[in-house]
Motif scaffolding. Sequence first.
Motif, PDB file in Angstrom:
ATOM      1  N   LYS A  41      34.861  41.744  34.312  1.00 54.42           N
ATOM      2  CA  LYS A  41      36.029  42.166  33.494  1.00 54.42           C
ATOM      3  C   LYS A  41      37.018  41.194  33.672  1.00 54.42           C
ATOM      4  O   LYS A  41      38.132  41.436  32.854  1.00 54.42           O
ATOM      5  N   THR A  42      37.193  40.207  34.602  1.00 52.31           N
ATOM      6  CA  THR A  42      38.134  39.143  34.808  1.00 52.31           C
ATOM      7  C   THR A  42      37.861  38.107  34.662  1.00 52.31           C
ATOM      8  O   THR A  42      36.625  37.721  34.260  1.00 52.31           O
ATOM      9  N   SER A  43      38.669  37.118  34.270  1.00 50.45           N
ATOM     10  CA  SER A  43      38.614  35.501  33.960  1.00 50.45           C
ATOM     11  C   SER A  43      38.983  34.865  35.122  1.00 50.45           C
ATOM     12  O   SER A  43      38.761  33.696  35.162  1.00 50.45           O
ATOM     13  N   VAL A  44      39.262  35.663  36.326  1.00 53.89           N
ATOM     14  CA  VAL A  44      39.579  34.623  37.644  1.00 53.89           C
ATOM     15  C   VAL A  44      38.238  34.667  38.440  1.00 53.89           C
ATOM     16  O   VAL A  44      37.439  35.819  38.364  1.00 53.89           O
ATOM     17  N   PRO A  45      38.154  33.530  39.267  1.00 53.97           N
ATOM     18  CA  PRO A  45      36.732  33.636  40.063  1.00 53.97           C
ATOM     19  C   PRO A  45      36.853  34.624  41.097  1.00 53.97           C
ATOM     20  O   PRO A  45      37.844  34.592  41.967  1.00 53.97           O
TER      21      PRO A  45
END
Length: 284
Positions: free
Chosen positions: A72-76
């Motif tokens: 659900k996140t766009s960070v690695p």
Amino acid sequence: MPMVTLAELMAKAEEGKYAVGAFNCNNMEIVQAIIMAAEAERAPVVIQASQGAIKYAGLDYIVALARLAGDKTSVPVALHLDHGTSFEQCVQCISSGFTSVMIDGSKHALEDNIALTNRVLSVARAVGVSVEAELGKIGGTEDDIHVDEKDALFTDPEEARYFVDKTGVDALAVAIGTAHGQYKGRPELDFDRLAKIEQLVDVPLVLHGSSGVPDEDIRRAIEIGVRKVNIDTNLREAFTEGVREVISQKPNEIDPRKILGPAKERMSEIIREKIRLFGSSNKA
């Protein structure tokens, strides 16, 4: 976005000369706090689970929570086993969906540590999972693992070079004076030793037991070459402080959301501070 490996995070950290924060999780609120902070700072992050966390929450719950957060996140985000002590446990975590595992063979003789690490590497490499190892003993207590101060042995730089040559691990945890748990006084870190290790090995270095280490010492360690910094105790402190504050102000409160919500916010703020300290803000 899909989970990434520790090796991917470490390669970018080395290129950018910063460190990635690795934060221990035990429940949903901690996972959410880690992701909230990482998103706010646009930072890569490692969610890691110790043996104690897996025993408490259950392996399937830990994986489901972390994977949902990652999706659900766009960070690695990497999901990492912290202080795995057996081949079987590492394989179980790899099979369950961890993208990175730590095999801690530091209690063994050097050659036995190498053999155990290589055994884990043989499985992990086949499925694209990263491996962190440890050389030297880091003091304090990490769940069921306890190392007395008198038994805590600093990492020998020449042994570190030999160990990395014989294994090719993705990251190496080194003992330079940090300890797990709360410090009794200011820790004295051996930066000369750290610099020597960094010169002799060509893999990213990991600093365990970093809660309570002064900011300037963390910055210096990162300048020398540390690329992953582990934080657990600071999160426990923030969590319990948040809970205690609510209970003291509203002793009749029975809603878990109102008790745990402030604790989650407090943890997230601490994590954001650490991310900025490590230099990984806006590196997602």
